[in-house]
Each structure stands twice: as structure tokens, then as C-alpha cells.
Scaffold this motif. Structure first.
Motif, PDB file in Angstrom:
ATOM      1  N   THR A  52      -4.695  -9.104  -0.866  1.00 14.76           N
ATOM      2  CA  THR A  52      -4.427  -8.096   0.153  1.00 14.76           C
ATOM      3  C   THR A  52      -5.410  -7.381   0.435  1.00 14.76           C
ATOM      4  N   ALA A  53      -5.309  -6.165   1.165  1.00 13.64           N
ATOM      5  CA  ALA A  53      -6.403  -5.251   1.408  1.00 13.64           C
ATOM      6  C   ALA A  53      -5.919  -3.881   0.965  1.00 13.64           C
ATOM      7  N   GLY A  83      -8.986   3.900   3.584  1.00 20.62           N
ATOM      8  CA  GLY A  83      -7.744   3.223   3.549  1.00 20.62           C
ATOM      9  C   GLY A  83      -6.904   3.576   2.270  1.00 20.62           C
ATOM     10  N   THR A  84      -5.654   3.576   2.470  1.00 20.14           N
ATOM     11  CA  THR A  84      -4.525   3.812   1.352  1.00 20.14           C
ATOM     12  C   THR A  84      -3.688   2.798   1.564  1.00 20.14           C
ATOM     13  N   PRO A  85      -2.771   2.479   0.391  1.00 16.87           N
ATOM     14  CA  PRO A  85      -1.338   1.469   0.232  1.00 16.87           C
ATOM     15  C   PRO A  85      -0.356   2.088   1.098  1.00 16.87           C
ATOM     16  N   GLY A  86       0.480   1.274   1.406  1.00 15.95           N
ATOM     17  CA  GLY A  86       1.778   1.755   1.816  1.00 15.95           C
ATOM     18  C   GLY A  86       2.695   2.262   0.803  1.00 15.95           C
ATOM     19  N   SER A 106      -0.798   1.303   6.214  1.00 15.38           N
ATOM     20  CA  SER A 106      -1.234   0.667   5.232  1.00 15.38           C
ATOM     21  C   SER A 106      -2.473  -0.231   5.179  1.00 15.38           C
ATOM     22  N   ALA A 107      -3.280  -0.265   4.326  1.00 15.87           N
ATOM     23  CA  ALA A 107      -4.642  -0.949   4.284  1.00 15.87           C
ATOM     24  C   ALA A 107      -4.318  -2.355   4.372  1.00 15.87           C
ATOM     25  N   ILE A 137       3.658  -7.352   8.731  1.00 17.62           N
ATOM     26  CA  ILE A 137       2.616  -6.218   8.749  1.00 17.62           C
ATOM     27  C   ILE A 137       1.110  -6.260   9.081  1.00 17.62           C
ATOM     28  N   LEU A 138       0.927  -7.437   9.549  1.00 17.49           N
ATOM     29  CA  LEU A 138      -0.492  -7.657  10.126  1.00 17.49           C
ATOM     30  C   LEU A 138      -0.573  -6.650  11.348  1.00 17.49           C
TER      31      LEU A 138
END
Length: 305
Positions: A52-53, A83-86, A106-107, A137-138
Motif C-alpha cells: 500500500t502507500a 501523508g496519512t492513512p485513511g 489517504s496516502a 481508492i486510486l
């Protein structure tokens, strides 16, 4: 002889009610859940990677540590500066769960931004797993094209590419784009694992036979259709079989029913079980999972044979 199982998608921060107005932090996501159960069920000579990122913030680091603690490799996860996660919040009312999401920044939306890194990660895997949520989500249509091009390349190279459409209309701005992209995802796969309710609601399939025929027409060799308490229909190279569901002793939380089935099924399929044997094992695992709270249960609770 072992191999490398790679799951690609978005892991999110999960906030759940802990009582007295407090919240409990956890981590989950459909493709991470499947990787978790694949790791729990695969032998030690198989590695399981998650791709993931993530950002460079403390929550992203906590998530990495959580994934690694489960024995899942994270070396290829991209890190996005700033960045941060969702995040999602579970709301409970009268025992029913609803969800509130914060994922627009989201990253993970940048997981296909570095095409060379994506290619190298996929090239090192024997089995590649992704979902309709991965596609949804892309960040851009170009990112979707880049991602699917690498999966088609992997399929052409003889790798096992597995796709769960996991259709979530609220993630898509346009239904036509959603259906076309899900179909493109299937074209890149060797095995598709849809849930019949999703297919009927969104593609209008009248029955499981219609779902199988549609995916076979897209060039998918193997299809596993999950139909809840009615069991699973398998079509492998045109050979059709059915595996019954296993009734849970007490249903507590169905959040990860499909994800756990997928991980358990694939763990058996790639290590030599027949599709029928793999489905029977996976049905037993899913029945155990939905009898416990949370998407990710203690691996020691899962069936061993």
C-alpha cells in the motif's frame, strides 16, 4: 515448496466504541484482512506481503508495526511525505453497525504513483491479490490504468492474479465507471471471487450462473461465487462444484466473513488442495471468524487442517 503471496490495497485506522465515550484504535481493510488470514493459514515456507502507500506520521508507523507483528512483510510499502492513512469510525446503535469514513486524502490513493516500484513489487510475487476497493481508492484514472497494466503483465507471465470485486458503490462517483473498472479488474485476473449479492445488485445478475458466465466471458479462467448461507459455487476451467456454508454457533460480527474466506481459501488452493477442499476449509474458517468480535481474530482460533 513455498512462494510469495502479495495483497495490494488500503489499510485504514479503525476507531471503535470502547465505552464511557472513549474510542479504541485498531487497523483493518479488506485486502489487509485477507493477507492476515492467508498468513495465519499458510505454511511457514510461504511469505505474505502487504503493499500500500502510507504517510510518515505516527499513525502510519503504528500501522506498519501492527502489520509486521502479524508476520506480514511491509518492506515494499511506499511512504508518502506528509501523508496519512485513511480512517473510519464504527457507530453502534441497537447492536447494528454503521460506518463513517475519512479517506479522501489517504496516502493509499498513491499506491500506483511509482510505476517502477509497483512493477518490482508485483514481479517478486507468485500470487497477487487485490479488490474492487483497491481500484476505487486510486487517485486518478491514470493510476487505475497503471495498476491494471501491471496486473495484466503479471497474468501474462503466468502468475496467479486474484480479484475480489467487493463492490462498494459509495466509493465511486459514477456507476458506469464503477462497472467498467470492475470488469477491467476481472480481465486482469486468473481467479475472481465475487459475492453474489453484490453482483446481483450492481450488474443485475439473475442467478449465479449469470455471474459465472459474465466473468468467464471476460477471460477469467476460474470463478468462486460466495453466496452467504447458501454456500459457494466454484467454476474452475468450466468444471462446476458447490461447497456448503458452515453455520456459525453464534454470529457476532460478519465484518470480515468474505475476507477471511478468501485468505483461507487461497492458502489451501496455492498449497495443493483442490478447489472443493479449499472451499470447505475456508467455510469453516469464516464460520469461526463471524463468531467473534472484530475483523481480525486470534489465528490460534482458526482450523488447523
Amino acid at each position: 515448496m513455498g512462494g510469495r503471496f502479495l495483497s495490494i490495497g488500503e489499510s485504514m485506522v479503525e476507531l471503535s466504541q470502547a465505552g464511557d465515550g472513549l474510542l479504541r484504535k485498531g487497523f483493518a481493510g479488506d485486502t489487509l484482512n485477507t493477507a492476515w488470514y492467508a498468513r495465519a493459514c499458510l505454511p511457514a515456507d510461504w511469505s505474505v506481503d502487504y503493499f500500500t502507500a502510507l504517510g510518515d506520521d505516527p499513525l502510519s508507523q503504528d500501522m506498519l508495526s501492527f502489520i509486521e507483528a502479524a508476520g506480514i512483510e511491509t518492506n515494499n510499502i511506499s511512504r508518502i511525505k506528509g501523508g496519512t492513512p485513511g480512517l473510519y469510525l464504527i457507530n453502534l446503535k441497537d447492536g447494528e453497525r454503521t460506518f463513517s469514513y475519512w479517506r479522501s486524502t489517504s496516502a493509499a490513493r498513491q499506491l500506483a504513483a511509482d510505476a517502477d516500484h509497483l512493477r518490482g513489487t508485483i514481479e517478486g510475487a507468485d500470487v497477487i491479490y487485490f479488490s474492487g476497493i483497491t481500484l476505487a481508492i486510486l487517485a486518478t484514472p491514470l493510476a487505475v490504468d497503471t495498476f491494471l497494466a501491471e496486473l495484466r503483465r503479471a497474468k501474462a507471465a503466468g502468475k496467479q492474479v486474484v480479484f475480489d470485486p467487493n463492490i462498494r458503490p459509495r466509493l465511486w462517483a459514477d456507476k458506469k465507471i464503477m462497472l467498467n473498472t470492475i470488469s477491467d479488474g476481472a480481465r486482469a485476473a486468473t481467479l475472481v471471487m465475487p459475492s453474489f449479492d453484490d453482483e446481483a445488485d450492481n450488474f443485475g445478475d439473475a442467478n449465479i450462473e449469470a455471474t459465472i458466465a459474465r466473468y468467464r466471458a471476460l477471460g477469467v479462467a476460474n470463478v468462486v461465487v460466495k453466496d452467504g448461507a447458501k454456500g459457494v459455487t466454484l467454476d474452475f476451467e468450466g468444471a462446476r462444484s458447490h461447497a456448503p456454508a458452515v453455520q456459525a454457533v453464534h454470529v457476532v460480527d460478519t465484518t470480515s466473513a468474505g475476507d477471511s474466506f478468501n485468505g483461507a481459501f487461497l492458502s489451501r488452493l496455492v498449497t495443493g488442495s483442490t478447489p472443493q477442499e479449499a472451499a470447505i476449509f475456508a467455510a469453516e474458517a469464516a464460520a469461526i471468524v463471524i463468531g467473534h468480535h472484530g475483523a481480525l481474530i486470534n489465528p490460534d482460533l482458526l482450523p488447523k487442517t
